[in-house]
Design a protein around this motif. Structure first.
Motif, mmCIF file in Angstrom:
data_model
loop_
_atom_site.group_PDB
_atom_site.id
_atom_site.type_symbol
_atom_site.label_atom_id
_atom_site.label_comp_id
_atom_site.label_asym_id
_atom_site.label_seq_id
_atom_site.Cartn_x
_atom_site.Cartn_y
_atom_site.Cartn_z
ATOM 1 N N VAL A 5 0.838 -1.199 0.000
ATOM 2 C CA VAL A 5 0.000 0.000 0.000
ATOM 3 C C VAL A 5 0.873 1.249 0.000
ATOM 4 O O VAL A 5 0.627 2.202 -0.755
ATOM 5 N N ARG A 6 1.902 1.248 0.820
ATOM 6 C CA ARG A 6 2.819 2.394 0.857
ATOM 7 C C ARG A 6 3.456 2.630 -0.505
ATOM 8 O O ARG A 6 3.605 3.762 -0.970
ATOM 9 N N SER A 7 3.837 1.552 -1.165
ATOM 10 C CA SER A 7 4.500 1.670 -2.461
ATOM 11 C C SER A 7 3.562 2.232 -3.519
ATOM 12 O O SER A 7 3.975 3.028 -4.374
ATOM 13 N N VAL A 8 2.303 1.838 -3.468
ATOM 14 C CA VAL A 8 1.313 2.362 -4.416
ATOM 15 C C VAL A 8 1.115 3.863 -4.212
ATOM 16 O O VAL A 8 1.137 4.656 -5.162
ATOM 17 N N VAL A 9 0.939 4.259 -2.960
ATOM 18 C CA VAL A 9 0.739 5.680 -2.648
ATOM 19 C C VAL A 9 1.967 6.491 -3.052
ATOM 20 O O VAL A 9 1.861 7.563 -3.659
ATOM 21 N N TYR A 10 3.141 5.971 -2.725
ATOM 22 C CA TYR A 10 4.391 6.652 -3.093
ATOM 23 C C TYR A 10 4.466 6.846 -4.605
ATOM 24 O O TYR A 10 4.807 7.936 -5.087
ATOM 25 N N GLY A 42 14.931 20.783 -5.763
ATOM 26 C CA GLY A 42 13.611 20.725 -5.157
ATOM 27 C C GLY A 42 12.952 19.383 -5.404
ATOM 28 O O GLY A 42 12.266 18.835 -4.520
ATOM 29 N N TRP A 43 13.157 18.835 -6.610
ATOM 30 C CA TRP A 43 12.617 17.517 -6.946
ATOM 31 C C TRP A 43 13.208 16.448 -6.030
ATOM 32 O O TRP A 43 12.499 15.562 -5.539
ATOM 33 N N ALA A 44 14.527 16.547 -5.784
ATOM 34 C CA ALA A 44 15.185 15.574 -4.911
ATOM 35 C C ALA A 44 14.685 15.697 -3.470
ATOM 36 O O ALA A 44 14.497 14.687 -2.784
ATOM 37 N N GLN A 45 14.474 16.922 -3.019
ATOM 38 C CA GLN A 45 13.923 17.124 -1.677
ATOM 39 C C GLN A 45 12.508 16.562 -1.579
ATOM 40 O O GLN A 45 12.137 15.949 -0.561
ATOM 41 N N PHE A 46 11.736 16.756 -2.631
ATOM 42 C CA PHE A 46 10.381 16.213 -2.683
ATOM 43 C C PHE A 46 10.414 14.683 -2.644
ATOM 44 O O PHE A 46 9.634 14.034 -1.930
ATOM 45 N N HIS A 47 11.352 14.099 -3.398
ATOM 46 C CA HIS A 47 11.466 12.645 -3.405
ATOM 47 C C HIS A 47 11.851 12.117 -2.032
ATOM 48 O O HIS A 47 11.331 11.083 -1.580
ATOM 49 N N TYR A 48 12.754 12.832 -1.354
ATOM 50 C CA TYR A 48 13.134 12.358 -0.017
ATOM 51 C C TYR A 48 11.943 12.435 0.932
ATOM 52 O O TYR A 48 11.745 11.542 1.770
ATOM 53 N N TRP A 49 11.138 13.478 0.808
ATOM 54 C CA TRP A 49 9.934 13.582 1.626
ATOM 55 C C TRP A 49 9.015 12.385 1.356
ATOM 56 O O TRP A 49 8.469 11.784 2.299
ATOM 57 N N CYS A 50 8.853 12.027 0.076
ATOM 58 C CA CYS A 50 8.008 10.879 -0.272
ATOM 59 C C CYS A 50 8.569 9.589 0.312
ATOM 60 O O CYS A 50 7.816 8.750 0.833
ATOM 61 N N MET A 51 9.881 9.422 0.226
ATOM 62 C CA MET A 51 10.490 8.217 0.800
ATOM 63 C C MET A 51 10.302 8.167 2.306
ATOM 64 O O MET A 51 9.950 7.130 2.870
ATOM 65 N N ARG A 52 10.581 9.318 2.932
ATOM 66 C CA ARG A 52 10.586 9.346 4.404
ATOM 67 C C ARG A 52 9.196 9.107 4.982
ATOM 68 O O ARG A 52 9.027 8.324 5.930
ATOM 69 N N TRP A 53 8.192 9.771 4.431
ATOM 70 C CA TRP A 53 6.874 9.760 5.053
ATOM 71 C C TRP A 53 5.871 8.813 4.394
ATOM 72 O O TRP A 53 4.895 8.428 5.029
ATOM 73 N N LEU A 54 6.113 8.426 3.147
ATOM 74 C CA LEU A 54 5.203 7.485 2.490
ATOM 75 C C LEU A 54 5.744 6.058 2.500
ATOM 76 O O LEU A 54 4.972 5.110 2.596
ATOM 77 N N LEU A 55 7.075 5.921 2.386
ATOM 78 C CA LEU A 55 7.668 4.583 2.384
ATOM 79 C C LEU A 55 8.314 4.213 3.714
ATOM 80 O O LEU A 55 8.565 3.039 3.973
#
Length: 229
Positions: A5-10, A42-55
């Motif tokens: 589920v986390r992977s789908v949302v991410y 900014g894209w990389a920061q956004f990706h880290y946010w997605c990894m940290r909080w979604l995955l």
């Protein structure tokens, strides 16, 4: 099931958000390189946010990453490190496959950012172009980033090095800083599901200039695979 589920949302959130950053990067091209650096970072920061909080994936760096005056050779196990280098390094000049430049909008933005493309099928010509782009990056005091194995390798499976890293080492006359990582434990090379945990970037001992090719390649290979347990 939780990881699925986390992977789908991410996947949904990250790729939809990436469209916005790609358009922003493309739109910034006419304003020159100092401006275009903002969108990829900014894209990389956004990706880290997605990894940290979604995955539920965190990244820990052991050691100091050089920001200029070095070739940084990283292990490559997952997509994770291809975005993290834009967050962890200042204005990195990244060596990567030239065919990626065919991606609409993203390709021209990558060229404007100052990447170092390599067309493997052109052999010596590709190497000359890579070295020319590498010298330009050094003149701009940017770190040169390369994945010396040339492709993603499953965790625990060391792969032979491509000749590009030795060519850069000799031509640019720069030390090499090897970096081991273990992203493949949580993020499979081909699998869709990502797992929560900590990814470690371990900075190895700096390899000085002037060493024979066989020695420098052996030291790089050993250092980038230090976390392959």
């Amino acid at each position: 099931m939780v990881s699925l589920v986390r992977s789908v949302v991410y996947t949904v959130v990250f790729y939809l958000g990436s469209v916005v950053f790609t358009v922003a990067a493309f739109a910034s091209i006419p304003f020159g390189r100092p401006t275009i650096y903002f969108a990829p970072r900014g894209w990389a920061q956004f990706h880290y946010w997605c990894m940290r909080w979604l995955l539920g994936i965190r990244v820990v760096v052991e050691g100091a990453l050089p920001q200029t005056g070095a070739i940084v050779a990283l292990k490559h196990e997952a997509m994770l490190e291809t975005t993290e280098i834009l967050r962890l390094f200042d204005r990195p000049a990244v060596v990567f496959k030239a065919e990626l430049l065919r991606i609409p909008l993203w390709g021209p933005a990558a060229v404007a950012h100052g990447v170092i493309p390599v067309a493997r099928e052109t052999g010596a010509t590709a190497l000359r172009r890579m070295l020319k782009a590498g010298r330009e990056a050094v003149a701009e005091a940017r770190p040169v980033i390369i994945f010396p194995e040339g492709t993603r390798v499953p965790h625990g499976e060391p792969a032979p090095l491509r000749p590009g890293v030795a060519g850069l080492y000799k031509a640019l006359d720069l030390p090499v800083v090897p970096v081991a990582l273990d992203s493949g434990r949580l993020w499979s090379r081909r699998g869709f599901v990502k797992h929560a945990g900590v990814v470690t970037f371990r900075v190895g001992e700096t390899i000085p200039t002037g060493l024979p090719r066989e020695e420098v390649e052996a030291r790089i290979h050993a250092a980038i695979n230090a976390l392959n347990l």
